[in-house]
Design an enzyme around this catalytic site. Structure first.
Site, short mmCIF file in Angstrom:
data_model
loop_
_atom_site.label_atom_id
_atom_site.label_comp_id
_atom_site.label_asym_id
_atom_site.label_seq_id
_atom_site.Cartn_x
_atom_site.Cartn_y
_atom_site.Cartn_z
N GLY A 47 0.84 -1.20 0.00
CA GLY A 47 0.00 0.00 0.00
C GLY A 47 0.87 1.24 0.00
CD GLN A 52 3.53 5.87 2.59
OE1 GLN A 52 2.54 5.31 2.14
NE2 GLN A 52 4.52 5.20 3.17
CB CYS A 109 5.25 2.46 7.44
SG CYS A 109 4.74 3.95 6.56
CG LEU A 110 6.60 1.13 1.40
CD1 LEU A 110 6.02 1.35 0.01
CD2 LEU A 110 7.71 0.08 1.36
CG HIS A 151 -0.52 1.39 7.35
ND1 HIS A 151 0.43 0.98 8.27
CD2 HIS A 151 0.12 2.25 6.52
CE1 HIS A 151 1.60 1.57 7.99
NE2 HIS A 151 1.44 2.34 6.93
CD GLU A 152 -1.11 2.45 2.72
OE1 GLU A 152 -0.71 3.63 2.62
OE2 GLU A 152 -0.34 1.53 3.04
CG HIS A 155 0.17 6.83 5.42
ND1 HIS A 155 1.30 7.43 5.92
CD2 HIS A 155 0.48 5.51 5.30
CE1 HIS A 155 2.24 6.52 6.12
NE2 HIS A 155 1.77 5.33 5.75
NI NI Z 1 2.70 3.50 5.73
#
Ligand code: NI
Length: 190
Positions: A47, A52, A109-110, A151-152, A155
């Site tokens: 995701g 991000q 998380c990226l 989670h997304e 964000h």
């Molecule tokens: Ni994340």
């Protein structure tokens, strides 16, 4: 052509911004979503949120085709194969928890390379969103898909997975989080 973009790392201020609602469902939005999918795939993520890649916008992309399928989904009342709709973009997602047990799962998380920790979330959610053409959809899902979308969606509201950890878990990664924030600060000045 879609191209992977640099991924913003903690504690870049854009990660704390609440995304603007998507209002125009045009070719520029589709191109942005394509770039986000390319970025997510290049980073081997499941995701990615617009914050991000430096955009404070209510848009995220998800792809769980490669994940273990121990989750359920119902899209607009049907159960299409994942291959038919993933990767997919969610604009203006609104997540509602459904009556279900809270589960713990070690999330990453990226924007936090190498940092992972248990986060408790409801197992089942309903998410109302629009696709890239502006068409509204309802997705009811459980397990990893529900977790990924929560989670997304966080964000998109400037909320990060470290905010959702209990104090004990958060403390175990505190040094790594501080080091990452410092590295990001130094990189921004370079
Ligand atoms: Ni994340």
């Amino acid at each position: 052509m879609p191209a992977p973009l640099p991924i913003v790392r903690y504690n870049d201020p854009v990660l704390r911004k609440v995304g603007a609602r998507v209002a125009k469902f045009d070719a520029a939005l589709a191109a942005l979503a394509d770039d986000m999918v390319a970025t997510m795939h290049a980073a081997e993520g499941i995701g990615l949120a617009a914050q991000q890649i430096g955009r404070a916008l209510q848009l995220c992309v998800v792809d769980l085709r490669e994940a273990k399928r121990d989750f359920t989904w119902e899209l607009d009342g049907a159960k299409p194969p994942l291959e038919l709709f993933m990767p997919f973009a969610l604009a203006n997602p609104a997540v509602t928890a459904l009556p279900s047990d809270e589960t713990f799962y070690e999330e990453g998380c990226l924007s936090f390379p190498g940092i992972r920790g248990d986060v408790a979330r409801p197992d089942a959610v309903r998410v109302e969103f629009r696709d890239l053409a502006g068409v509204p959809h309802t997705l009811v899902c459980t397990g990893l898909l529900a977790r990924c979308i929560q989670h997304e969606a966080d964000h998109l509201n400037g909320v990060l997975f470290i905010d959702r950890m209990d104090k004990k878990t958060r403390a175990t990664i505190d040094d790594a989080v501080k080091t990452l924030a410092k590295e990001t600060r130094v990189a921004a000045k370079a």
